[in-house]
Write an enzyme that holds these catalytic residues in place. Structure first.
Site, PDB file in Angstrom:
ATOM      1  N   GLN A  21       0.840  -1.202   0.000  1.00  0.00           N
ATOM      2  CA  GLN A  21       0.000   0.000   0.000  1.00  0.00           C
ATOM      3  C   GLN A  21       0.873   1.249   0.000  1.00  0.00           C
ATOM      4  OE1 GLN A  21      -2.849  -1.305   3.303  1.00  0.00           O
ATOM      5  NE2 GLN A  21      -4.223  -0.785   1.632  1.00  0.00           N
ATOM      6  N   HIS A  22       1.812   1.242  -0.923  1.00  0.00           N
ATOM      7  CA  HIS A  22       2.671   2.417  -1.074  1.00  0.00           C
ATOM      8  C   HIS A  22       3.330   2.420  -2.447  1.00  0.00           C
ATOM      9  CE1 HIS A  22       5.659  -0.579  -0.017  1.00  0.00           C
ATOM     10  NE2 HIS A  22       5.255  -0.639   1.240  1.00  0.00           N
TER      11      HIS A  22
END
Ligand code: TYD
Length: 139
Positions: A52-53
Site C-alpha cells: 500500500q505504497h
C-alpha cells in the site's frame, strides 16, 4: 510502454537436480539493479493487505520463496495482478508504482529485494497523495 511491460515477471533459472531445487538471483543480472536490501514477510494471511505504497527512489523484486501471495500493481492509469505462486518467478516493480500485496497463504514467505537502503521518507503511503503526484507529473 504499458505498465505490464514496465513491471515484467522475471523467470529465474532452476538449477535443481535430483537433490532438490536451486534458484539463483543476482543483482545486476536477473535482478535489474544492485541489491542494497533484502527483507521478507511471513505470517501474513488472507485477511491483510500489505505494501500500500509507492516509492520515489526504490525499485523492488518480489519473490514468494514459499507459499503464495498476490500483488496488485497500478500507476493509477493501468492495473494488473501478479500471482506469486512459484519460487522461480519474481516481479519487478520500478519507482513510483503503487503495490498492494494480499491473499497470503499461511505458509507464504515473500522475499523482497530492494535497490536502496530503507528511508521512510521516500514512501508515498496515501493513495490520494499518490494520485495527485501522478496527475501533476503527467503534465
Ligand atoms: P511496511 O513498509 O509497512 O511493510 P510492507 O510494505 O512490507 O507492508 O513496514 C513495516 C515497518 O517496518 C515500518 O515501521 C517500517 C519498517 N521497515 C524498516 O524499518 N525497514 C525496511 O526495509 C522495511 C521494508 C520496513
Amino acid at each position: 510502454m504499458s505498465l505490464k511491460d514496465r513491471c515484467p515477471v522475471i523467470q529465474f533459472n532452476d538449477l535443481g537436480d535430483e537433490r532438490g531445487k536451486l534458484v539463483v538471483v543476482e543483482g545486476g543480472q536477473s535482478i535489474p539493479f544492485d541489491i542494497q536490501r533484502v527483507f521478507y514477510i511471513y505470517e501474513s494471511d488472507d485477511t491483510v493487505v500489505r505494501g500500500q505504497h509507492a516509492n520515489r527512489e526504490s525499485e523492488f523484486v518480489l519473490i514468494n520463496v514459499a507459499g503464495k501471495s498476490k500483488v496488485r500493481i497500478t500507476d493509477t492509469h493501468e492495473e494488473f495482478i501478479v500471482n506469486l505462486d512459484q519460487p522461480m518467478i519474481g516481479v519487478y516493480i520500478p519507482k513510483m508504482v503503487w503495490k498492494d500485496m494480499y491473499d497470503f497463504s499461511s505458509d507464504s514467505v515473500l522475499l523482497v529485494l530492494a535497490s536502496t537502503h530503507y528511508d521512510g521518507n521516500e514512501y508515498i503511503r496515501d493513495y490520494e497523495d499518490y494520485k495527485e503526484i501522478m496527475r501533476r507529473e503527467a503534465k
